[in-house]
Design an enzyme around this catalytic site. Structure first.
Site, PDB file in Angstrom:
ATOM      1  N   ASN A 248      41.281  48.830  33.065  1.00 28.46           N
ATOM      2  CA  ASN A 248      41.336  50.022  33.923  1.00 28.46           C
ATOM      3  C   ASN A 248      42.190  51.087  33.214  1.00 28.46           C
ATOM      4  O   ASN A 248      43.400  50.932  33.090  1.00 28.46           O
ATOM      5  CB  ASN A 248      41.951  49.630  35.262  1.00 28.46           C
ATOM      6  CG  ASN A 248      41.997  50.781  36.258  1.00 28.46           C
ATOM      7  OD1 ASN A 248      41.806  51.935  35.887  1.00 28.46           O
ATOM      8  ND2 ASN A 248      42.260  50.457  37.513  1.00 28.46           N
TER       9      ASN A 248
ATOM     10  N   HIS B  39      34.264  54.501  38.292  1.00 29.38           N
ATOM     11  CA  HIS B  39      35.600  54.226  37.751  1.00 29.38           C
ATOM     12  C   HIS B  39      35.661  52.739  37.416  1.00 29.38           C
ATOM     13  O   HIS B  39      35.192  51.898  38.181  1.00 29.38           O
ATOM     14  CB  HIS B  39      36.657  54.586  38.795  1.00 29.38           C
ATOM     15  CG  HIS B  39      38.009  54.050  38.467  1.00 29.38           C
ATOM     16  ND1 HIS B  39      38.594  54.216  37.231  1.00 29.38           N
ATOM     17  CD2 HIS B  39      38.887  53.319  39.207  1.00 29.38           C
ATOM     18  CE1 HIS B  39      39.776  53.627  37.229  1.00 29.38           C
ATOM     19  NE2 HIS B  39      39.974  53.071  38.406  1.00 29.38           N
TER      20      HIS B  39
ATOM     21  N   CYS C 224      43.697  57.198  39.722  1.00 27.57           N
ATOM     22  CA  CYS C 224      42.417  56.826  39.102  1.00 27.57           C
ATOM     23  C   CYS C 224      41.289  57.779  39.462  1.00 27.57           C
ATOM     24  O   CYS C 224      40.238  57.770  38.818  1.00 27.57           O
ATOM     25  CB  CYS C 224      42.034  55.405  39.497  1.00 27.57           C
ATOM     26  SG  CYS C 224      43.219  54.181  38.915  1.00 27.57           S
TER      27      CYS C 224
HETATM   28  N1  ACO Z   1      46.664  35.096  36.225  1.00 26.72           N
HETATM   29  C1  ACO Z   1      46.662  33.948  36.917  1.00 26.72           C
HETATM   30  N2  ACO Z   1      46.921  33.905  38.239  1.00 26.72           N
HETATM   31  C2  ACO Z   1      47.196  35.050  38.867  1.00 26.72           C
HETATM   32  C3  ACO Z   1      47.243  36.283  38.194  1.00 26.72           C
HETATM   33  C4  ACO Z   1      46.972  36.263  36.812  1.00 26.72           C
HETATM   34  N3  ACO Z   1      46.960  37.406  36.061  1.00 26.72           N
HETATM   35  N4  ACO Z   1      47.545  37.254  39.088  1.00 26.72           N
HETATM   36  C5  ACO Z   1      47.685  36.670  40.275  1.00 26.72           C
HETATM   37  N5  ACO Z   1      47.485  35.330  40.150  1.00 26.72           N
HETATM   38  C6  ACO Z   1      47.561  34.303  41.167  1.00 26.72           C
HETATM   39  C7  ACO Z   1      48.422  34.701  42.332  1.00 26.72           C
HETATM   40  O1  ACO Z   1      49.777  34.445  42.063  1.00 26.72           O
HETATM   41  C8  ACO Z   1      47.874  33.811  43.417  1.00 26.72           C
HETATM   42  O2  ACO Z   1      48.419  32.517  43.266  1.00 26.72           O
HETATM   43  P1  ACO Z   1      48.808  31.630  44.548  1.00 26.72           P
HETATM   44  O3  ACO Z   1      47.527  31.447  45.292  1.00 26.72           O
HETATM   45  O4  ACO Z   1      49.364  30.399  43.918  1.00 26.72           O
HETATM   46  O5  ACO Z   1      49.805  32.455  45.302  1.00 26.72           O
HETATM   47  C9  ACO Z   1      46.389  33.730  43.104  1.00 26.72           C
HETATM   48  O6  ACO Z   1      46.260  34.116  41.717  1.00 26.72           O
HETATM   49  C10 ACO Z   1      45.558  34.631  43.950  1.00 26.72           C
HETATM   50  O7  ACO Z   1      46.180  35.928  43.975  1.00 26.72           O
HETATM   51  P2  ACO Z   1      45.508  37.150  44.644  1.00 26.72           P
HETATM   52  O8  ACO Z   1      46.320  38.372  44.384  1.00 26.72           O
HETATM   53  O9  ACO Z   1      45.185  36.812  46.053  1.00 26.72           O
HETATM   54  O10 ACO Z   1      44.167  37.181  43.790  1.00 26.72           O
HETATM   55  P3  ACO Z   1      42.861  37.975  44.074  1.00 26.72           P
HETATM   56  O11 ACO Z   1      41.721  37.038  44.131  1.00 26.72           O
HETATM   57  O12 ACO Z   1      43.009  38.954  45.198  1.00 26.72           O
HETATM   58  O13 ACO Z   1      42.693  38.787  42.725  1.00 26.72           O
HETATM   59  C11 ACO Z   1      43.049  41.003  41.910  1.00 26.72           C
HETATM   60  C12 ACO Z   1      43.693  39.700  42.327  1.00 26.72           C
HETATM   61  C13 ACO Z   1      42.191  40.750  40.691  1.00 26.72           C
HETATM   62  C14 ACO Z   1      44.126  42.010  41.562  1.00 26.72           C
HETATM   63  C15 ACO Z   1      42.184  41.504  43.077  1.00 26.72           C
HETATM   64  O14 ACO Z   1      42.929  41.584  44.254  1.00 26.72           O
HETATM   65  C16 ACO Z   1      41.577  42.815  42.798  1.00 26.72           C
HETATM   66  O15 ACO Z   1      40.671  42.908  42.007  1.00 26.72           O
HETATM   67  N6  ACO Z   1      42.040  43.878  43.476  1.00 26.72           N
HETATM   68  C17 ACO Z   1      41.585  45.202  43.202  1.00 26.72           C
HETATM   69  C18 ACO Z   1      42.701  45.882  42.575  1.00 26.72           C
HETATM   70  C19 ACO Z   1      42.327  46.767  41.455  1.00 26.72           C
HETATM   71  O16 ACO Z   1      41.353  46.630  40.753  1.00 26.72           O
HETATM   72  N7  ACO Z   1      43.178  47.719  41.279  1.00 26.72           N
HETATM   73  C20 ACO Z   1      43.056  48.637  40.237  1.00 26.72           C
HETATM   74  C21 ACO Z   1      43.716  49.891  40.616  1.00 26.72           C
HETATM   75  S1  ACO Z   1      42.923  50.611  41.958  1.00 26.72           S
HETATM   76  C22 ACO Z   1      41.566  51.162  41.383  1.00 26.72           C
HETATM   77  O17 ACO Z   1      41.529  51.628  40.282  1.00 26.72           O
HETATM   78  C23 ACO Z   1      40.377  51.035  42.241  1.00 26.72           C
END
Ligand code: ACO
Length: 326
Positions: A283, A253, A118
């Protein structure tokens, strides 16, 4: 007395390409167990574009490049180099950049791809800027083009809802300008390979029977992203003797609305001066910054003469910033 002029890489043109097919969160919810509410609340994403079979990395990159050349009024034959940032090239080799070269007819250019996930567009800008400063080329196309839909694991709801496809390109032209004139003022690049297992593709053409899918530890990426991006921005400000008040626009980004807001808050940048397109594009990795920049330039928010700070973080981890005056 006439002002001293200096050679700078000036953004002379910008172009984009987005695949025809738009996929809403509701449509993603038909493929995996998710909902529009969950995706919007956690990421700010409302839709993404997914490429059709003909919309390859090179096809989209060439379309974006043509737009950048048209805006700059520069002929393809006058392009000296093409640097294309991607994690999803059409082939392991030749580089996608040479396919773009052939498609647009940039006969005198040399071209190559870079892989910095990215952060690829910022890395490519840094390279192009150095090449222009060194006198190696006068017109360089810097392209980010990505088809992440080809590497997404559509059985993993935690990642497949986050990404989209698209391309953006800028033409950087060497110009002799006064100190207060346009051009790239700084770029800062970083990587930390000890954090490689936080976000990666679990395969490649060099690995037998492993085409590869994107794998991510979202929480860890999130935790590192806000801290490292804020430090990258502060590094650029300190290097240029500026504060965030001097910056007209932050163009981050576009990974996640919460990361963008978190970095903005840390820097004290009001949301009105931060460009956000993650809601429409999701993204798009190396394409996300030129796509966001182009949108804010074409709708008249970003104006000539303004100071723009770009920042990105991605798999590697890689991260960095670029400061430029339009
Ligand atoms: N829909 C519904 N539920 C979901 C989904 C979905 N698409 N994805 C995960 N869940 C569930 C999980 O299974 C989990 O359920 P559980 O509690 O029953 O186990 C719950 O949601 C929480 O999961 P987490 O992974 O802890 O959720 P979090 O609040 O951390 O959000 C996310 C996930 C959005 C990916 C977050 O961690 C994030 O924004 N991370 C940054 C990653 C990113 O943006 N990466 C892009 C590439 S890197 C870059 O470009 C910077």
């Amino acid at each position: 007395m006439s002002e001293t002029l200096r050679r700078r890489a000036v953004l002379a043109g910008i172009g984009t390409y987005l695949p025809e097919k738009i996929v809403s969160n509701a449509e993603m919810a038909e493929r995996v167990e998710t909902s529009d509410d969950w995706i919007v609340e956690r990421t700010g994403i409302r839709q993404r574009h997914f490429a059709g079979p003909h919309e390859t990395c090179a096809f989209m990159g060439a379309a974006a490049a043509r737009g950048a050349l048209a805006m700059a009024g520069v002929a393809a034959e006058d392009v000296g180099a093409i640097i294309l940032a991607t994690s999803t090239p059409d082939q392991a080799f030749p580089a996608t950049a040479v396919h773009v070269q052939a498609a647009i007819g940039a006969k005198k250019a040399f071209g190559f791809d870079i892989a910095a996930a990215c952060s690829g567009f910022i890395y490519a800008l840094g390279l192009a800027n150095s090449m222009i400063q060194a006198g190696q080329a006068d017109n360089i196309l810097v392209i980010g083009s990505e088809v992440y839909s080809r590497i997404l694991n559509f059985a993993d709801r935690g990642t497949c809802v986050l990404f989209g496809d698209g391309a953006g390109a800028v033409l950087l032209s060497a110009r002799d300008v006064p100190e207060s004139g346009p051009g790239i003022l700084s770029t800062h690049l970083h990587s930390d390979g000890t954090l490689a297992d936080m976000l990666y593709v679990d395969g490649a053409v060099g690995q037998p029977d492993k085409p590869g899918h994107l794998v991510m530890n979202g929480r860890e990426v999130f935790r590192h992203a806000v801290t490292l991006l804020a430090s990258a921005v502060n590094e650029a400000l300190a290097f240029n003797n500026l504060t965030s008040k001097d910056i007209d626009w932050l163009v981050p980004h576009q990974a996640n609305r919460r990361i963008i807001d978190g970095v903005g808050r840390k820097l004290g940048m009001p949301p009105e001066r931060v460009v956000v397109t993650v809601d429409q594009h999701a993204n798009t990795s190396a394409a996300s910054i030129p796509l966001a920049l182009a949108q804010a330039m074409s709708d008249g928010r970003i104006k000539p003469g303004q100071l723009i700070l770009l920042e990105a973080l991605g798999g590697g981890l890689t991260w960095g910033s670029a400061l430029l005056r339009l």
